[in-house]
Design a protein around this motif. Structure first.
Motif, PDB file in Angstrom:
ATOM      1  N   GLY A  30      -3.690  53.324  36.766  1.00  7.86           N
ATOM      2  CA  GLY A  30      -2.820  54.142  36.690  1.00  7.86           C
ATOM      3  C   GLY A  30      -1.592  54.216  36.034  1.00  7.86           C
ATOM      4  O   GLY A  30      -0.764  53.173  36.338  1.00  7.86           O
ATOM      5  N   LEU A  31      -1.071  55.311  36.232  1.00  8.39           N
ATOM      6  CA  LEU A  31      -0.219  55.528  35.275  1.00  8.39           C
ATOM      7  C   LEU A  31       1.201  56.745  36.483  1.00  8.39           C
ATOM      8  O   LEU A  31       0.706  57.936  36.819  1.00  8.39           O
ATOM      9  N   ILE A  32       2.044  56.482  37.289  1.00  8.91           N
ATOM     10  CA  ILE A  32       2.807  57.428  37.810  1.00  8.91           C
ATOM     11  C   ILE A  32       3.405  58.262  36.696  1.00  8.91           C
ATOM     12  O   ILE A  32       3.808  57.965  35.279  1.00  8.91           O
ATOM     13  N   VAL A  33       2.976  59.350  37.265  1.00 10.72           N
ATOM     14  CA  VAL A  33       3.157  60.660  36.367  1.00 10.72           C
ATOM     15  C   VAL A  33       4.019  61.630  36.605  1.00 10.72           C
ATOM     16  O   VAL A  33       4.119  62.636  36.081  1.00 10.72           O
ATOM     17  N   ASN A  34       5.294  61.105  37.325  1.00  7.45           N
ATOM     18  CA  ASN A  34       6.376  62.500  38.002  1.00  7.45           C
ATOM     19  C   ASN A  34       6.870  61.862  38.277  1.00  7.45           C
ATOM     20  O   ASN A  34       8.165  61.762  38.571  1.00  7.45           O
ATOM     21  N   ARG A  35       7.678  60.195  37.334  1.00  8.98           N
ATOM     22  CA  ARG A  35       9.360  59.760  37.576  1.00  8.98           C
ATOM     23  C   ARG A  35       9.964  59.198  36.336  1.00  8.98           C
ATOM     24  O   ARG A  35       9.175  58.555  35.194  1.00  8.98           O
ATOM     25  N   PRO A  36      10.247  60.884  35.365  1.00 10.75           N
ATOM     26  CA  PRO A  36      11.042  60.237  34.491  1.00 10.75           C
ATOM     27  C   PRO A  36      12.305  59.447  34.719  1.00 10.75           C
ATOM     28  O   PRO A  36      12.724  59.116  35.964  1.00 10.75           O
ATOM     29  N   LEU A  37      11.950  58.707  33.465  1.00 11.07           N
ATOM     30  CA  LEU A  37      13.561  57.704  33.437  1.00 11.07           C
ATOM     31  C   LEU A  37      14.438  58.448  32.856  1.00 11.07           C
ATOM     32  O   LEU A  37      13.896  59.604  32.235  1.00 11.07           O
ATOM     33  N   ASP A  38      15.366  57.598  32.982  1.00 10.73           N
ATOM     34  CA  ASP A  38      16.934  58.790  32.096  1.00 10.73           C
ATOM     35  C   ASP A  38      17.017  58.311  30.247  1.00 10.73           C
ATOM     36  O   ASP A  38      18.234  57.535  29.578  1.00 10.73           O
ATOM     37  N   MET A  39      15.596  58.252  29.865  1.00  6.77           N
ATOM     38  CA  MET A  39      15.691  58.371  28.009  1.00  6.77           C
ATOM     39  C   MET A  39      14.233  58.936  27.399  1.00  6.77           C
ATOM     40  O   MET A  39      14.137  59.799  28.098  1.00  6.77           O
ATOM     41  N   ASP A  40      14.137  59.367  26.760  1.00  9.82           N
ATOM     42  CA  ASP A  40      13.211  60.753  26.211  1.00  9.82           C
ATOM     43  C   ASP A  40      12.721  59.778  25.048  1.00  9.82           C
ATOM     44  O   ASP A  40      13.233  58.535  24.896  1.00  9.82           O
ATOM     45  N   ILE A  41      11.627  60.392  24.496  1.00 10.62           N
ATOM     46  CA  ILE A  41      10.498  59.749  23.585  1.00 10.62           C
ATOM     47  C   ILE A  41      11.492  59.460  21.939  1.00 10.62           C
ATOM     48  O   ILE A  41      11.670  57.657  21.389  1.00 10.62           O
ATOM     49  N   GLU A  42      12.460  59.830  21.259  1.00  9.06           N
ATOM     50  CA  GLU A  42      13.583  59.860  20.346  1.00  9.06           C
ATOM     51  C   GLU A  42      14.278  58.566  21.252  1.00  9.06           C
ATOM     52  O   GLU A  42      14.435  57.520  19.741  1.00  9.06           O
TER      53      GLU A  42
END
Length: 189
Positions: free
Chosen positions: A42-54
């Motif tokens: 599975g994927l944890i879906v509520n832990r954003p990292l300090d980076m974005d798709i760009e």
């Protein structure tokens, strides 16, 4: 005596219960992409990292400024944190290395989807994660029996339409509760 039948929880959420304590799984919401007799992923879906798709697209030389939304990249779990996973709504486009999770969602690990996202022609709704959460055969079932997780049917609106810091409570709202109401002896729905 008959062996118990296996019941897959693919396309379900797992909410980490308070007794999971600290670490990456504390207060996490996991979307189960696969679950069978061989284990679960599975994927944890509520832990954003300090980076974005760009940043990811620039590292892959796919950067086409202005063609894609700024969106966070998520910490998908502690396994293979150097690998990227794209959870997305299914559409007519077929991507290399995709698995269909449900009639609504798919998981893709190939670069063609990231190239399409850079060009602005990728899926409308995506969640990009580095790493995943994995369980050996029977391990998730043991953790559920030990009340480490609460399981409930997934809702892709929680994944794609809800801010990351509100996703646990949005998922639990489907059961008429919030995280503050959970005790360490809660189970699965």
């Amino acid at each position: 005596m008959a062996e118990p039948t296996f019941s897959s929880m693919q396309d379900h959420f797992l909410v980490a219960l308070p007794n999971l304590g600290e670490g990456i799984f504390a207060h996490s919401l996991v979307y189960l992409c696969e679950h069978d007799e061989n284990g679960a992923m599975g994927l944890i879906v509520n832990r954003p990292l300090d980076m974005d798709i760009e940043e990811i697209l620039a590292q892959l030389d796919f950067d086409e400024p202005g063609q894609h939304r700024k969106q966070p990249v998520f910490a998908g779990g502690p396994v293979h944190t150097d690998r990227g996973f794209v959870l997305h709504r299914r559409d007519k486009q077929r991507w290399d290395a995709s698995i269909e999770i449900s009639p609504r969602l798919a998981l893709t690990t190939s670069l063609d989807i990231l190239e399409a996202i850079a060009r602005g022609s990728g899926p409308t709704d995506t969640l990009i994660a580095l790493g995943y959460a994995g369980w050996a055969p029977g391990q998730l079932e043991e953790e559920l029996a030990d009340n480490a997780w609460l399981s409930l049917p997934a809702d892709d609106k929680v994944i794609f339409d809800t801010p990351a810091d509100q996703r646990v409570d949005a998922a639990l709202a489907k059961l008429g509760i919030n995280f503050a109401q959970l005790g360490s002896d809660s189970g699965h729905a």
